[in-house]
Design an enzyme around this catalytic site. Structure first.
Site, PDB file in Angstrom:
ATOM      1  CB  CYS A 127      -0.828   6.716  10.888  1.00  0.00           C
ATOM      2  SG  CYS A 127      -2.034   6.959   9.589  1.00  0.00           S
ATOM      3  CG  ASP A 174      -8.083  -5.483  -3.755  1.00  0.00           C
ATOM      4  OD1 ASP A 174      -7.379  -5.388  -2.721  1.00  0.00           O
ATOM      5  OD2 ASP A 174      -9.311  -5.660  -3.719  1.00  0.00           O
ATOM      6  CB  CYS A 225      -0.866   0.011   1.252  1.00  0.00           C
ATOM      7  SG  CYS A 225      -1.787  -1.516   1.516  1.00  0.00           S
ATOM      8  CE  LYS A 271       5.126   4.405   6.901  1.00  0.00           C
ATOM      9  NZ  LYS A 271       4.074   5.326   6.385  1.00  0.00           N
ATOM     10  CB  ALA A 281      -0.091   6.131  -2.964  1.00  0.00           C
ATOM     11  N   PRO A 282       1.470   7.843  -0.628  1.00  0.00           N
ATOM     12  CG  PRO A 282       1.983   9.907   0.351  1.00  0.00           C
ATOM     13  CD  PRO A 282       1.242   8.633   0.595  1.00  0.00           C
TER      14      PRO A 282
HETATM   15  N1  SAM Z   1       2.937   3.764   2.616  1.00  0.00           N
HETATM   16  C1  SAM Z   1       2.469   5.075   2.232  1.00  0.00           C
HETATM   17  C2  SAM Z   1       3.548   6.093   2.520  1.00  0.00           C
HETATM   18  O1  SAM Z   1       4.382   5.872   3.400  1.00  0.00           O
HETATM   19  O2  SAM Z   1       3.598   7.127   1.842  1.00  0.00           O
HETATM   20  C3  SAM Z   1       1.142   5.405   2.894  1.00  0.00           C
HETATM   21  C4  SAM Z   1       0.080   4.368   2.657  1.00  0.00           C
HETATM   22  S1  SAM Z   1      -1.532   4.802   3.216  1.00  0.00           S
HETATM   23  C5  SAM Z   1      -1.407   4.601   4.920  1.00  0.00           C
HETATM   24  C6  SAM Z   1      -2.481   3.407   2.726  1.00  0.00           C
HETATM   25  C7  SAM Z   1      -2.697   3.299   1.232  1.00  0.00           C
HETATM   26  O3  SAM Z   1      -3.369   2.069   0.947  1.00  0.00           O
HETATM   27  C8  SAM Z   1      -3.586   4.400   0.641  1.00  0.00           C
HETATM   28  O4  SAM Z   1      -2.878   5.080  -0.353  1.00  0.00           O
HETATM   29  C9  SAM Z   1      -4.771   3.644   0.052  1.00  0.00           C
HETATM   30  O5  SAM Z   1      -5.259   4.201  -1.151  1.00  0.00           O
HETATM   31  C10 SAM Z   1      -4.175   2.268  -0.192  1.00  0.00           C
HETATM   32  N2  SAM Z   1      -5.163   1.160  -0.268  1.00  0.00           N
HETATM   33  C11 SAM Z   1      -6.429   1.107   0.218  1.00  0.00           C
HETATM   34  N3  SAM Z   1      -6.982  -0.078  -0.061  1.00  0.00           N
HETATM   35  C12 SAM Z   1      -6.054  -0.799  -0.735  1.00  0.00           C
HETATM   36  C13 SAM Z   1      -6.045  -2.107  -1.306  1.00  0.00           C
HETATM   37  N4  SAM Z   1      -7.095  -2.914  -1.229  1.00  0.00           N
HETATM   38  N5  SAM Z   1      -4.921  -2.507  -1.919  1.00  0.00           N
HETATM   39  C14 SAM Z   1      -3.835  -1.713  -2.001  1.00  0.00           C
HETATM   40  N6  SAM Z   1      -3.795  -0.466  -1.478  1.00  0.00           N
HETATM   41  C15 SAM Z   1      -4.888  -0.019  -0.865  1.00  0.00           C
END
Ligand code: SAM
Length: 332
Positions: free
Chosen positions: A263, A191, A137, A143, A139-140
């Site tokens: 978070c 997904d 997961c 990490k 974005a942005p």
């Molecule tokens: N790791 C990122 C960073 O450090 O910049 C922050 C990630 S954020 C907490 C969680 C992300 O998971 C969001 O961008 C969201 O759109 C994505 N997300 C939500 N459901 C998801 C899914 N089923 N599969 C993959 N990503 C998903």
């Protein structure tokens, strides 16, 4: 997303009362007295702090001087076995933020502003040169950028499900990672729950920085109806988080390890999710991260009484980092 009204020329965000009331009830029960000091930080953006993660691929000599002049010092000083020398992060006790850099096509950015606690999942994962890594997961991309400061992985796969955020992720990668290394990075829009079946036993390290109730930003929801909806949908997050974890475990090679982070302070999305996985997956065991927590305890306040394989960063005045939950698991 945030209401900002101008008072005496300063931007002020407004607290969303329904969210605060909800947190008040839940976190008083879960954290006891600790919630009072956490609440004081979360509800007052004027005491928020921002860390500066240097980009090792683009470092002008003057940047570190400029940071020193503004009162910043390197975080995580001292002999930390878990801290790669190439990961340089500056923090200071005072609130406020170093000016952000604009995206310029073809030009690498020199630093990334982030919550210093966001580096803990990255440190816990301990990515080594040559390892195949999945950021489920991504974005942005904060990490992902931090992991690429630590080591030169073999394959580096960043995934994001949301269209708009995927664009943001691609922009981050372009802004921080130089050409030869960018070729090792795969970006996908899947997904995350399906990646385990699509890429079974392919990775040495998996990061699941899960979608969660983002306590800090939810408190400043400008649209009350949307906030109420979020609080209702909040109950569905643990189920999604468990599914993402199961998928991440499938994607790991035997012997590989996984870090799960959120978070939020919410126990339902943190320890409860990890305990459910530990109790239902016989091929997974907890990994002790207490040495790492001890090594960085000068900079962070942790909830006491957590287990060795997990930590929860509690924001506090002067070390306003977190909330950040981190847990580490290993696949047998
Ligand atoms: N790791 C990122 C960073 O450090 O910049 C922050 C990630 S954020 C907490 C969680 C992300 O998971 C969001 O961008 C969201 O759109 C994505 N997300 C939500 N459901 C998801 C899914 N089923 N599969 C993959 N990503 C998903």
């Amino acid at each position: 997303e945030q209401v900002e009204n101008r008072t005496k020329g300063k931007l002020q965000k407004q607290i969303c009362q329904v969210v605060l009331d909800h947190f008040e009830k839940q976190y008083t029960a879960e954290l006891g007295d600790a919630w009072t000091s956490v609440r004081a930080v979360l509800t007052n953006p004027l005491c928020w702090q921002y860390a500066v993660l240097l980009n090792k691929f683009s470092q002008p000599a003057e940047l570190e001087n400029a940071l020193h002049l503004k009162g910043y010092h390197p975080a995580f000083q001292g002999p930390l076995p878990c801290l790669p020398a190439s990961l340089k992060c500056y923090i200071r006790r005072n609130p406020g933020r170093f000016p952000a850099q604009k995206h310029q096509a073809g030009k690498l950015k020199e630093y990334y502003l982030l919550n210093a606690a966001s580096l803990l999942p990255v440190l816990a994962l301990e990515v080594k040169d040559g390892e195949d890594v999945l950021d489920l997961c991504a974005a942005p991309g904060g990490k992902s950028v931090a992991m690429l400061q630590c080591a030169y992985p073999g394959q580096f796969h960043c995934n994001e499900y949301d269209d708009l955020r995927l664009r943001w992720l691609k922009e981050t990668i372009e802004s921080f990672i130089p050409d030869p290394l960018i070729n090792l990075i795969t970006v996908s829009k899947l997904d995350g729950r399906q990646i385990g079946d699509l890429k079974p036993e392919l990775y040495d390290k998996v990061l699941i920085d899960a979608p969660c109730s983002n306590d800090r930003s939810w408190l400043f929801s400008s649209d009350v109806q949307q906030a109420v909806l979020r609080l209702i949908q909040r109950k569905e997050l643990p189920c999604l988080q468990v599914q993402l974890l199961r998928s991440g475990i499938k994607a790991l090679r035997p012997g590989g390890s996984l870090v799960y982070s959120t978070c939020t302070l919410s126990k339902a999305e943190n320890s409860d999710v990890i305990n459910l996985i530990l109790n239902s997956c016989s091929n997974v065991m907890p990994v002790d991260i207490s040495e790492m927590a001890k090594a960085v305890s000068q900079e962070f306040t942790f909830l006491s009484g957590t287990q060795h394989h997990e930590l929860l960063v509690l924001p506090e005045k002067g070390r306003a980092w977190g909330p950040m939950y981190v847990a580490k698991l290993k696949k047998m």
